[in-house]
Design a protein around this motif. Structure first.
Motif, PDB file in Angstrom:
ATOM      1  N   ALA A 415      68.332  54.629  34.031  1.00 29.52           N
ATOM      2  CA  ALA A 415      67.022  55.266  33.969  1.00 29.52           C
ATOM      3  C   ALA A 415      66.011  54.512  34.825  1.00 29.52           C
ATOM      4  O   ALA A 415      65.223  55.114  35.572  1.00 29.52           O
ATOM      5  CB  ALA A 415      66.550  55.338  32.519  1.00 29.52           C
ATOM      6  N   ASN A 416      66.032  53.174  34.733  1.00 26.76           N
ATOM      7  CA  ASN A 416      65.111  52.366  35.527  1.00 26.76           C
ATOM      8  C   ASN A 416      65.382  52.521  37.015  1.00 26.76           C
ATOM      9  O   ASN A 416      64.462  52.684  37.830  1.00 26.76           O
ATOM     10  CB  ASN A 416      65.239  50.898  35.111  1.00 26.76           C
ATOM     11  N   LEU A 419      64.254  55.966  38.204  1.00 26.54           N
ATOM     12  CA  LEU A 419      62.795  56.040  38.307  1.00 26.54           C
ATOM     13  C   LEU A 419      62.312  55.386  39.595  1.00 26.54           C
ATOM     14  O   LEU A 419      61.392  55.893  40.268  1.00 26.54           O
ATOM     15  CB  LEU A 419      62.158  55.366  37.086  1.00 26.54           C
ATOM     16  N   ASN A 421      64.100  55.225  42.257  1.00 27.41           N
ATOM     17  CA  ASN A 421      64.516  56.149  43.299  1.00 27.41           C
ATOM     18  C   ASN A 421      63.498  57.275  43.472  1.00 27.41           C
ATOM     19  O   ASN A 421      63.219  57.723  44.600  1.00 27.41           O
ATOM     20  CB  ASN A 421      65.882  56.753  42.968  1.00 27.41           C
ATOM     21  N   VAL A 422      62.956  57.762  42.349  1.00 24.97           N
ATOM     22  CA  VAL A 422      61.955  58.834  42.429  1.00 24.97           C
ATOM     23  C   VAL A 422      60.737  58.357  43.213  1.00 24.97           C
ATOM     24  O   VAL A 422      60.191  59.078  44.080  1.00 24.97           O
ATOM     25  CB  VAL A 422      61.563  59.302  41.016  1.00 24.97           C
ATOM     26  N   LEU A 423      60.281  57.135  42.928  1.00 26.45           N
ATOM     27  CA  LEU A 423      59.127  56.595  43.641  1.00 26.45           C
ATOM     28  C   LEU A 423      59.435  56.388  45.120  1.00 26.45           C
ATOM     29  O   LEU A 423      58.609  56.683  45.993  1.00 26.45           O
ATOM     30  CB  LEU A 423      58.690  55.275  43.000  1.00 26.45           C
ATOM     31  N   THR A 426      59.773  59.871  47.086  1.00 29.90           N
ATOM     32  CA  THR A 426      58.727  60.870  46.843  1.00 29.90           C
ATOM     33  C   THR A 426      58.515  61.759  48.062  1.00 29.90           C
ATOM     34  O   THR A 426      58.425  62.987  47.948  1.00 29.90           O
ATOM     35  CB  THR A 426      57.410  60.166  46.483  1.00 29.90           C
ATOM     36  N   GLN A 443      65.731  68.602  40.069  1.00 27.63           N
ATOM     37  CA  GLN A 443      66.186  68.043  38.796  1.00 27.63           C
ATOM     38  C   GLN A 443      67.706  67.965  38.763  1.00 27.63           C
ATOM     39  O   GLN A 443      68.284  66.968  38.291  1.00 27.63           O
ATOM     40  CB  GLN A 443      65.667  68.914  37.653  1.00 27.63           C
ATOM     41  N   TYR A 517      65.010  61.946  32.131  1.00 33.26           N
ATOM     42  CA  TYR A 517      63.579  61.670  32.340  1.00 33.26           C
ATOM     43  C   TYR A 517      63.236  61.456  33.814  1.00 33.26           C
ATOM     44  O   TYR A 517      62.279  62.069  34.322  1.00 33.26           O
ATOM     45  CB  TYR A 517      63.161  60.462  31.511  1.00 33.26           C
ATOM     46  N   PRO A 518      63.991  60.629  34.551  1.00 38.48           N
ATOM     47  CA  PRO A 518      63.694  60.510  35.995  1.00 38.48           C
ATOM     48  C   PRO A 518      63.825  61.853  36.724  1.00 38.48           C
ATOM     49  O   PRO A 518      63.025  62.146  37.631  1.00 38.48           O
ATOM     50  CB  PRO A 518      64.757  59.519  36.492  1.00 38.48           C
ATOM     51  N   ARG A 521      60.747  63.849  36.078  1.00 35.36           N
ATOM     52  CA  ARG A 521      59.636  63.320  36.889  1.00 35.36           C
ATOM     53  C   ARG A 521      59.742  63.804  38.326  1.00 35.36           C
ATOM     54  O   ARG A 521      58.740  64.176  38.962  1.00 35.36           O
ATOM     55  CB  ARG A 521      59.658  61.792  36.855  1.00 35.36           C
TER      56      ARG A 521
END
Length: 534
Positions: A415-416, A419, A421-423, A426, A443, A517-518, A521
């Motif tokens: 999860a960390n 997250l 990776n999402v940042l 972007t 997603q 969750y990621p 987001r």
């Protein structure tokens, strides 16, 4: 008519479906080190999970397999509650004198009762009489009742008499069968034949193998004597030789005769009146049995020769296995019981122990309860085996919990990582949305990344557990053989299809859930803001 616009739209949809598989793989490949470290946690958790499930399943199968090799799971050993029973009258007669605390008075009282119990003041437990045996045989789901009898007597063969132990034995009992050296073992529980030890034949002078074989089919005679009730006080005469020479049956007959005449001859032994009175008082209410010293004899045909148990066999012995102890003569269980009960004193007191065989192991616990309702003690191997199974389930259940925790820790790492990776992605997410990717597509990409990590990590962990099972199985086998002298026939680590599927699917579910969750987001990223992101 063919519509070029529809064809192009269909082509773009196909590309998007392909991208849902290509983009996650490309993203994971770009971050090799991060992906490897994240996957390593999943590998460790899957390895522990697979190993614990594998050995748990293997141990349970081994216990069940070894138990079902015989009828051990259908056996119930029945006997009275051993130890002298303290009668209420005896307990009431105990009075503690002196000034002391109530706690000390109770301790002394209990000690006095135990002392009287140990010195024979308490009654002996009632054994299993013929009436009790009929009640046990009448219990529902009881298939057979097999008495367990041990006695001593003279065995006469070719005019030679040897005093030795006689033991009842079950027909086709594995611990006996593997010790046979000549002839055969009993084929039924009431077969009126005898199996003797090779040591007994040697003591008779049959030292050559040919002589041992020639003994098969010949008859021997068993003589047992009736003795006084051991629960009563009595005067007895014994003969002891320091050189270990055995007492002959003629000498035992003389000793029995002397024992019977001893109380009447006290006046002629040069004792004082007080000493004679003390001896008479000790046995004043004890009349000797009418059949004391009576000989009960029967002839049997030798059908087999058996060797003595080795030290290794004693170490391998399970508590419900009977090896015959130091006996040299074996009779089928019903034949031994019939001979034992020919003695009136034995018939009055009863047999010390019997084995019940249930028609199915499912009914064993109910039979044990019925036995207890009769005031007897019932011990079933299935209870011991179930406790062993429970112990192993708890041990491996703990290992499975550790594996689950390890996978959950790995899930937090996933999860960390995602997250982050999402940042970091972007702007890439904004570009995909700008060219028509829906939020559900974004997603799905991140969820597929999580499931890929679970698939690879679960598969590698399972493969690692399978590889480690070979040295692990060899080590466990050697340890069991060294400490318990038990040779296991099959592998303790097993990997059935359901186990492999469970490990991989569990890893996939955990890592996919960690990516929810990621992925959510990422799906909510604003494409305009994302394109401006540096």
């Amino acid at each position: 008519m063919h519509d070029p616009h529809c064809a192009a739209e269909g082509w773009r949809i196909a590309v998007r479906v392909i991208d849902l598989l290509v983009f996650p793989i490309a993203a994971l490949w770009q971050q090799k080190s991060r992906t490897a470290l994240t996957t390593l946690g999943v590998v460790f958790g899957a390895f522990v999970l697979a190993a614990s499930l594998s050995i748990n399943h293997g141990v349970q199968e081994t216990i069940a397999r070894e138990s079902h090799r015989t009828d051990a799971l259908r056996r119930i050993n029945v006997h009275p509650h051993w130890g002298r029973q303290v009668s209420p009258a005896l307990a009431e007669d105990v009075v503690v004198e002196g000034q002391m605390s109530d706690a000390k008075r109770e301790r002394i009282r209990r000690a006095l009762i135990a002392h009287k119990n140990a010195t024979g003041a308490a009654p002996q437990p009632a054994l299993l009489t013929e009436e009790t045996l009929h009640k046990l045989a009448a219990l529902e789901h009881v298939q057979t009742v097999e008495p367990a009898v041990s006695l001593w007597g003279f065995i006469i063969f070719d005019g030679q008499a040897i005093h030795t132990g006689i033991q009842s034995a079950r027909p086709q009992d594995a611990p006996y069968l593997k010790r046979m050296t000549a002839g055969r073992f009993f084929e039924s529980d009431a077969e009126p034949t005898v199996v003797v030890s090779e040591f007994l034949l040697y003591r008779w002078g049959l030292v050559d193998d040919a002589a041992v074989e020639a003994a098969l089919g010949r008859n021997l005679r068993i003589e047992i004597r009736s003795h006084r009730d051991p629960s009563h006080a009595s005067l007895r005469v014994y003969l002891f030789r320091p050189d270990g020479t055995e007492t002959t049956r003629e000498e035992i007959a003389l000793l029995d005769k002397l024992t019977n005449q001893l109380p009447a001859a006290l006046d002629k032994l040069g004792l004082t009146d007080n000493e004679i009175e003390q001896l008479r008082h000790a046995v004043e209410n004890q009349t000797p049995a009418a059949d004391a010293g009576e000989v009960y004899a029967e002839e049997f045909t030798i059908v087999g020769v058996i060797r003595q148990s080795t030290d290794e066999e004693w170490k391998e012995r399970r508590w419900w296995d009977e090896l015959g102890g130091g006996s040299d003569v074996f009779l089928s269980c019903q034949t031994a019981a019939r001979l034992f009960l020919r003695v009136p004193a034995n018939r009055a007191s009863g047999i010390p122990q019997v084995m019940l065989i249930a028609d199915d192991e499912e009914h064993v616990k109910a039979i044990v309860q019925h036995v207890k309702d009769l005031g007897l003690q019932g011990d079933a191997p299935i209870e011991f085996i179930e406790r062993e199974r429970l112990t192993w389930r708890l041990v491996f259940g703990g290992m499975t919990c550790i594996a689950a925790v390890a996978l959950l820790v790995a899930a937090l790492g996933i999860a960390n990582t995602m997250l982050m990776n999402v940042l970091e992605r972007t702007r890439e997410i904004g570009v995909m949305k700008a060219v028509g990717a829906a939020g559900s597509h974004i997603q799905a990409i991140f969820l597929i990344e999580g499931s890929l990590i679970g698939t690879v990590g679960g598969g590698l962990g399972l493969l690692l557990a399978w590889g480690a099972s070979f040295p692990g199985d060899a080590w466990v086998r050697s340890m069991v053989e060294r400490d318990m002298n038990v040779k296991l026939q099959d592998a303790l680590f097993v990997f059935p299809p359901w186990l492999m599927a469970t490990v991989i699917l569990f890893a996939i579910v955990v890592t996919t859930c960690a990516a929810v969750y990621p992925a959510r987001r990422a799906a909510l990223v604003d494409p305009v803001a994302a394109l401006r992101h540096e």
